[in-house]
Design a protein around this motif. Structure first.
Motif, short mmCIF file in Angstrom:
data_model
loop_
_atom_site.label_atom_id
_atom_site.label_comp_id
_atom_site.label_asym_id
_atom_site.label_seq_id
_atom_site.Cartn_x
_atom_site.Cartn_y
_atom_site.Cartn_z
N THR A 53 2.94 10.26 -9.46
CA THR A 53 2.49 10.24 -10.86
C THR A 53 1.50 11.37 -11.11
OG1 THR A 53 2.80 7.84 -10.98
CG2 THR A 53 1.37 8.86 -12.64
N LEU A 54 0.57 11.60 -10.20
CA LEU A 54 -0.41 12.68 -10.38
C LEU A 54 0.27 14.05 -10.41
CD1 LEU A 54 -3.36 11.47 -8.12
CD2 LEU A 54 -3.32 11.61 -10.61
N ILE A 80 2.78 9.60 -18.37
CA ILE A 80 2.28 8.95 -17.16
C ILE A 80 3.04 7.66 -16.88
CG2 ILE A 80 0.28 7.79 -16.17
CD1 ILE A 80 -1.47 9.90 -17.53
N ALA A 124 5.30 6.98 -13.58
CA ALA A 124 5.05 5.84 -12.69
C ALA A 124 6.33 5.03 -12.50
CB ALA A 124 3.94 4.97 -13.27
N SER A 152 0.83 -1.20 0.00
CA SER A 152 0.00 0.00 0.00
C SER A 152 0.86 1.26 0.00
CB SER A 152 -0.92 0.00 1.23
OG SER A 152 -0.16 -0.01 2.43
N TYR A 154 10.48 5.35 -4.58
CA TYR A 154 9.90 4.83 -3.33
C TYR A 154 10.93 4.15 -2.43
CZ TYR A 154 7.22 1.75 -0.26
OH TYR A 154 6.74 1.06 0.82
N LEU A 205 2.03 1.81 -3.55
CA LEU A 205 0.96 2.30 -4.43
C LEU A 205 0.64 3.76 -4.18
CD1 LEU A 205 -1.48 -0.77 -4.42
CD2 LEU A 205 0.04 -0.01 -6.26
N VAL A 206 0.57 4.14 -2.90
CA VAL A 206 0.25 5.53 -2.58
C VAL A 206 1.35 6.47 -3.06
CG1 VAL A 206 -0.11 7.18 -0.71
CG2 VAL A 206 -1.23 4.95 -0.64
N VAL A 266 3.54 5.98 -5.48
CA VAL A 266 3.54 6.03 -6.94
C VAL A 266 2.38 6.88 -7.44
CG1 VAL A 266 3.22 4.64 -9.02
CG2 VAL A 266 4.79 3.87 -7.25
N ALA A 267 1.20 6.72 -6.81
CA ALA A 267 0.03 7.49 -7.25
C ALA A 267 0.24 8.98 -7.04
CB ALA A 267 -1.21 7.01 -6.49
N VAL A 268 0.73 9.36 -5.86
CA VAL A 268 0.95 10.78 -5.56
C VAL A 268 1.98 11.37 -6.53
CG1 VAL A 268 1.89 12.38 -3.86
CG2 VAL A 268 0.27 10.61 -3.15
#
Length: 336
Positions: free
Chosen positions: A89-90, A123, A127, A79, A134, A82-83, A85-87
């Motif tokens: 990437t956005l 994108i 990612a 988790s 990370y 994922l968080v 990478v998401a932050v």
């Protein structure tokens, strides 16, 4: 989102220094590199400029992911990955979107590009960079924070560099955003166009606005005046940042001034410059696409201020951090 999450987002962002680096890599660098490595008659394609943004995305995303992970204190977990990478990437996608907007509406260079394809590739690259950042953020390496003094010095240096680069960037952007153009000579003044030291004759086919071009290495700040058809020595308006590299193998032209005439007819042009042998010719306005066509007419002081903004933001951030430290009763700063 809670206050702690917003605070983590703030700390994870690349900050004003990261913003300044991103601007430098994605706007001035592509234009300056192309100008230094290609012949003047070659047109830069928008796709080549966007490659710089795409190449910088993994580094940006990796930095954001590492900073986010370090600030939130997450342990190694699916988790957490994922968080992060998401932050990252956005946030990186937002930076890419701004770069794409610049090259679509502000500096629309020659050629076409698959904008959606660029977005998807960007994108994916972001990612990938975030996934690398990370585990870096999970490391226990102690990182020193820049002192306020260093922030001021870096900000001042970036501001000065921005002041120097802003006019060059706008000039190169205007040249690259000009549609295929070869000045049509309606007359001129100087040895190249007419007799040296005497007013030149203009045969203008319609009313409206016309451009004055410096031929070759003629000074770009002439005092030009147009007379005829009711005009009595009307001064031409100088272009604040004259775009050049127009013309062909015979001669190159730089758009240095503009003037209006009320009706078609014959006019006289006189230009005074530091070089008495300078030549100037009159033609149609260069068809510069995008907002950069207006930026070349902005006052120089405004352009310099625009270029200094990234450096001023770095200085403002240093002041904010110092005030925050003082409000907390002082604290031991880590220099380096």
């Amino acid at each position: 989102m809670g206050t702690s999450v917003w605070r983590a987002l703030e700390r994870a962002s690349p900050g004003p220094i990261g913003l300044a680096v991103w601007i430098a890599v994605t706007v001035p660098a592509p234009l300056l590199f192309f100008d230094a490595t290609h012949r003047w008659e070659e047109d830069q394609r928008v796709s080549t400029a966007l490659w710089w943004s795409l190449a910088a995305l993994p580094a940006l995303a990796g930095t954001v992911a590492a900073r986010w992970t370090r600030r939130t204190g997450r342990q190694r977990s699916g988790s957490g990955l994922l968080v992060a990478v998401a932050v990252a990437t956005l946030l990186s996608a937002a930076f890419l979107a701004v770069s794409m907007a610049v090259y679509r509406w502000v500096i629309p260079l020659a050629g076409t590009v698959d904008w959606w394809g660029v977005a998807v590739l960007g994108i994916a690259l972001a990612a990938g960079g975030a996934a690398i950042g990370y585990p870096i953020g999970l490391g226990r390496t102690r990182r020193g924070r820049l002192s306020d003094r260093h922030g001021y010095l870096i900000g001042a240096a970036v501001a000065i560099l921005g002041v120097l680069l802003a006019p060059v960037t706008i000039r190169l952007g205007a040249e690259g955003s000009t549609a295929s153009f070869d000045p049509t000579a309606y007359g001129g003044v100087g040895p190249y166009a007419d007799s040296a030291g005497e007013p030149g004759t203009l045969s203008l086919p319609a009313s409206g606005r016309y451009a004055i071009f410096a031929v070759g290495f003629a000074p770009e700040d002439p005092d030009c005046r147009v007379t005829g058809a009711g005009l009595t020595g009307r001064s031409a308006e100088l272009v604040a940042i004259p775009p050049g590299n127009y013309g062909g193998d015979a001669a190159s032209y730089a758009w240095v001034a503009s003037f209006d005439v009320p009706e078609p007819g014959t006019y006289a042009l006189s230009c005074s410059a530091s070089d008495p042998q300078a030549s100037y010719t009159v033609g149609e306005l260069p068809p510069i696409r995008g907002a950069v066509g207006g930026l070349i007419h902005w006052p120089s002081a405004t352009i310099w201020l625009l270029g200094a903004v990234p450096g001023l933001l770095i200085v403002a951030d240093a002041v904010r951090r110092r005030n925050r430290t003082a409000a907390r009763g002082g604290g031991k700063r880590v220099h380096g």
